[in-house]
Design an enzyme around this catalytic site. Structure first.
Site, PDB file in Angstrom:
ATOM      1  N   GLY A 287     -11.507 -11.277 -17.325  1.00  0.00           N
ATOM      2  CA  GLY A 287     -10.212 -11.900 -17.068  1.00  0.00           C
ATOM      3  C   GLY A 287     -10.340 -12.950 -15.998  1.00  0.00           C
ATOM      4  O   GLY A 287     -11.415 -13.190 -15.449  1.00  0.00           O
ATOM      5  N   GLU A 288      -9.233 -13.603 -15.716  1.00  0.00           N
ATOM      6  CA  GLU A 288      -9.210 -14.670 -14.723  1.00  0.00           C
ATOM      7  C   GLU A 288      -7.833 -14.756 -14.100  1.00  0.00           C
ATOM      8  O   GLU A 288      -6.823 -14.609 -14.785  1.00  0.00           O
ATOM      9  CB  GLU A 288      -9.572 -16.009 -15.367  1.00  0.00           C
ATOM     10  CG  GLU A 288      -9.667 -17.168 -14.382  1.00  0.00           C
ATOM     11  CD  GLU A 288     -10.041 -18.463 -15.085  1.00  0.00           C
ATOM     12  OE1 GLU A 288     -10.147 -19.488 -14.381  1.00  0.00           O
ATOM     13  OE2 GLU A 288     -10.195 -18.445 -16.314  1.00  0.00           O
ATOM     14  N   GLY A 289      -7.793 -14.975 -12.786  1.00  0.00           N
ATOM     15  CA  GLY A 289      -6.513 -15.116 -12.101  1.00  0.00           C
ATOM     16  C   GLY A 289      -6.610 -16.129 -10.994  1.00  0.00           C
ATOM     17  O   GLY A 289      -7.532 -16.959 -10.963  1.00  0.00           O
ATOM     18  N   GLY A 290      -5.655 -16.068 -10.073  1.00  0.00           N
ATOM     19  CA  GLY A 290      -5.651 -17.018  -8.976  1.00  0.00           C
ATOM     20  C   GLY A 290      -6.878 -16.901  -8.099  1.00  0.00           C
ATOM     21  O   GLY A 290      -7.328 -17.871  -7.502  1.00  0.00           O
TER      22      GLY A 290
ATOM     23  N   ASP B  70       3.037  -7.908  -5.328  1.00  0.00           N
ATOM     24  CA  ASP B  70       2.683  -8.629  -6.551  1.00  0.00           C
ATOM     25  C   ASP B  70       2.574  -7.659  -7.726  1.00  0.00           C
ATOM     26  O   ASP B  70       1.624  -7.709  -8.505  1.00  0.00           O
ATOM     27  CB  ASP B  70       1.369  -9.384  -6.357  1.00  0.00           C
ATOM     28  CG  ASP B  70       1.217 -10.544  -7.353  1.00  0.00           C
ATOM     29  OD1 ASP B  70       2.247 -10.971  -7.926  1.00  0.00           O
ATOM     30  OD2 ASP B  70       0.082 -11.013  -7.549  1.00  0.00           O
TER      31      ASP B  70
END
Length: 400
Positions: free
Chosen positions: A79-82, A207
């Site tokens: 996955g990928e996030g901030g 969050d």
């Protein structure tokens, strides 16, 4: 572990300004729930050296993690996030050295993107909290890497990935979660938040969203990504004043308006995620027809009427829940989403409500009974759209 394309709210202005991954007993006191401490580690460490010296974490070398993830190969991306990309890797469970793919302990390695939205501060915050906190419904942080410009975090691998993917991604791997599994996940995530808010931890998550709820092989929910977490108010104060950060759609309205952060801000976010689980819709989805972009605004008229709540329930779980169960779940979501924080329950009360819900007779309801309550004004997608993919909405950051 974050979500691909997540839209973070980040306001650099004063507190009053307002501004998406592949990859759950008694909730008050759990023997495996604790805020770890030692004579050399204060309860809430502040200096970087104190945080990094946590005896509960392993310090990894960059080359070991590079080898463990097969040189951070694209096909290893979970996955990928901030923060950056999350890679699947393998290490020896005894030596913690890199192991051949398919052997040893499976890990998830999050690598800081130097050009990303988050940086060293968030990386350190993650270590600060997950280095101290232990609970069955919090993801386990195995260790970290701080070497030259490299900053990485090493977690236990969560085989089922994120709740977000199971709710919204259409593929052979991510099958729609059943009603019972959704309620199990909701209870697990609620227990995690209740622990964070407890006197033992005193943490505001800040969050809470579907992409930050990870599932193990048994669909046990664990909270991940603590980069935005904050210590709760101290010295009798009612809130923590901070700049507005979080994810669009999930943040509580009073927090966006004032920058005043409380545990009830997390309760609101929980209500958003619970509503996503009940409806199978994203909180913000601009691919929907006009008037349906915002889940809360679209669903609110139906949630206000016991006769109309079934019009917003996910058609993929139709016939799996009892009428009483659906009523209790939607009522709980409405309470969590109350505009006034004082009218929202605390997370202990949320956990109790979800336990009682699971104790109800969860026998199937005949489809025609549920359909009787539907009408065209607030219906789910037409049959021709049921198989369509849930495209991610474009990032919509808030501005002051």
């Amino acid at each position: 572990m974050g979500s691909c394309f997540s839209a973070r709210i980040k306001a650099e202005s004063p507190p009053h300004a307002g501004a998406n991954s592949r990859n759950v007993s008694n909730h008050r006191r759990d023997l495996s729930s604790s805020r770890l401490s030692s004579p050399s580690l204060p309860q809430t460490p502040r200096s970087e050296s104190e945080i990094l010296e946590s005896p509960n974490l392993k310090s990894f070398g960059f080359n070991d993690l590079k080898t463990a993830t097969r040189n951070f190969r694209p096909d290893s991306v979970l996955g990928e996030g901030g923060f950056g990309c999350v890679f699947k890797g393998w290490i020896d469970e005894h030596t913690f050295k890199a192991a051949r793919p398919g052997t040893g302990l499976v890990i998830a390695v999050k690598r800081l993107n130097q050009e990303g939205l988050q940086g060293h501060k968030e990386w350190l915050t993650e270590i600060n909290y997950l280095g101290q906190l232990r609970h069955p419904n919090l993801v386990k942080l195995v260790g970290y890497c701080l070497e030259d410009e490299h900053r990485l975090l090493v977690y236990e691998f969560m085989r089922r990935g994120s709740l977000e993917n199971h709710l919204f991604r259409r593929s052979s791997y991510f099958q729609p979660l059943s009603w019972n599994l959704r309620m199990k996940v909701a209870l697990g995530a609620a227990k995690g938040l209740a622990y964070l808010h407890s006197p033992e931890a005193k943490v505001i998550y800040r969050d809470f969203k579907s992409s930050n709820i990870l599932l193990d092989s048994n669909y046990k929910a664990k909270l991940s990504d603590f980069g935005l977490a904050k210590d709760g108010p101290m010295d009798g104060k009612s809130h923590v004043s901070t700049r507005v950060m979080g994810t669009y759609g999930y943040a509580a309205p009073e927090y966006i308006a004032t920058g005043h952060l409380t545990t009830k801000s997390d309760v609101y976010s929980f209500g958003v995620v619970l509503l996503e689980m009940l409806t199978g819709r994203r909180v913000i989805d601009k691919t929907r027809p006009p008037g349906e972009h915002n889940l809360i605004e679209w669903a609110k008229p139906c949630l206000a009427s016991k006769r109309r709540i079934f019009q917003v329930m996910d058609v993929r779980i139709e016939g799996q829940y009892s009428l009483g169960g659906a009523l209790r779940a939607t009522t709980l979501a409405v309470k969590c989403l109350a505009i006034e924080p004082k009218y929202r329950p605390n997370m202990d009360e949320v956990v109790k409500a979800l336990v009682q819900l699971q104790d109800l007779d969860s026998g199937s309801v005949k489809n025609e009974v549920v359909r009787k309550h539907r009408n065209k004004t607030c219906s789910q997608d037409a049959p021709s759209r049921k198989a369509a993919s849930y495209a991610r909405p474009s990032p919509s950051p808030m501005v002051a």
